[in-house]
Design a protein around this motif. Sequence first.
Motif, short mmCIF file in Angstrom:
data_model
loop_
_atom_site.label_atom_id
_atom_site.label_comp_id
_atom_site.label_asym_id
_atom_site.label_seq_id
_atom_site.Cartn_x
_atom_site.Cartn_y
_atom_site.Cartn_z
N ALA A 98 -4.48 -30.77 -23.70
CA ALA A 98 -3.88 -29.38 -24.19
C ALA A 98 -2.30 -29.54 -24.49
CB ALA A 98 -4.23 -28.18 -23.34
N VAL A 99 -1.76 -30.19 -23.59
CA VAL A 99 -0.11 -30.39 -23.70
C VAL A 99 0.08 -31.10 -24.95
CG1 VAL A 99 1.80 -31.29 -22.66
CG2 VAL A 99 0.22 -30.04 -21.42
N GLY A 100 -0.73 -32.19 -25.13
CA GLY A 100 -0.41 -33.12 -26.21
C GLY A 100 -0.61 -32.51 -27.61
N ALA A 101 -2.00 -32.16 -27.47
CA ALA A 101 -2.31 -31.15 -28.72
C ALA A 101 -1.44 -30.26 -29.41
CB ALA A 101 -3.98 -30.71 -28.52
N VAL A 105 2.38 -37.24 -32.15
CA VAL A 105 1.63 -37.72 -31.46
C VAL A 105 2.11 -38.39 -30.31
CG1 VAL A 105 -0.51 -39.34 -31.05
CG2 VAL A 105 -0.42 -38.10 -33.14
N VAL A 106 3.19 -39.23 -30.52
CA VAL A 106 3.85 -40.11 -29.53
C VAL A 106 4.37 -38.95 -28.48
CG1 VAL A 106 5.67 -41.73 -28.85
CG2 VAL A 106 3.78 -42.25 -30.57
N GLY A 165 -2.93 -36.95 -23.54
CA GLY A 165 -1.93 -36.38 -24.23
C GLY A 165 -2.02 -36.88 -25.78
N GLY A 166 -1.82 -38.00 -26.00
CA GLY A 166 -1.90 -38.68 -27.25
C GLY A 166 -3.27 -38.34 -27.89
N LEU A 182 5.17 -36.10 -23.71
CA LEU A 182 5.56 -34.62 -22.95
C LEU A 182 4.29 -34.42 -22.00
CD1 LEU A 182 6.72 -32.07 -22.68
CD2 LEU A 182 5.19 -30.72 -24.47
N ALA A 183 3.17 -34.90 -22.11
CA ALA A 183 1.84 -34.72 -21.11
C ALA A 183 2.39 -35.65 -19.90
CB ALA A 183 0.61 -35.31 -21.68
#
Length: 294
Positions: free
Chosen positions: A47-50, A68-69, A190-191, A74-75
């Motif tokens: 969820a954080v990455g999305a 995406v990176v 996350g990615g 962040l994740a």
Amino acid sequence: MMAALDTFLASYGNLVNLCLLNTLLAYGVWLALAANMFTLGTGGFMAVGAYCSVYLTMQLGAPFAVAVVAGGLLAAAVALIIGAPVLRLRGDYFMLATFAFTEVVRVIALNWDAVTGGAIGIYGIPRYTETWQLVLLVLIALYFVFALRRSYFGRSILAIRQDDVMSEAMGVNVFGQRLSLFVASGFVSGGVGGLAAHLNFFVGPTDFGLLRSVDALAYPILGGVNALLGPLVGAIFTTLLPELLRFSSQWREILMGLLILAVVLFLPGGAMSLLKWRPRKPAGARRAAPEGAK
């Protein structure tokens, strides 16, 4: 041949992409399982990455790869923050803590309308994720896991999985290595969340709950944690199984559960352990062999 491939992808492209995404997610979870960390935080990291990647592409106009990176980083940062206290827990308490993290992220996404769209979610996400990108990333993941397993770091992880107390007594930094794997798992998850968001045109809080974390945990376990291709086999098997059981209508979920239960009960090493399986000889035959040799 290319025409046949195009026809196949036109018919089953979405299913192929889903298998590839789940394979990437399986290897991300494998990083945590390699050190006996049964995490249920995968949905939260996704969820954080999305949401991060979608915000960067749709609101700030960032390039897809950068977004995406950034979502993965962040994740990973969140995994580093929560990993320090959570990794001091063991067993059920660790699983409960990671489950609580996923639920906190889901509730935040449910109520932060300005960024996440709230319960409605975000629609109209540009589709930047392509099949060739996912294939390339799966190959990179396979090579990374192969190299990791053969490295000194990989051997120390194996020692931690077998006996973390003895490993620490022999000078292995158990906490540091577990934290590194937890952060790496968060980065991959996350990615994958960012890739999934730019594949499905939509992202919402219900996509990243407990069920998503449980499914991700099942992929490498069903395929085989000890085998290089175990997470890949488990992800593809679990993804295709509902489609293969569509003929059964109402019985589909029951049959799927029974098949997964059979793998867990009779193949504790995962589906890949079938390659090492040998039929047992009858007791009488085993006793007769030495006599015949005489």
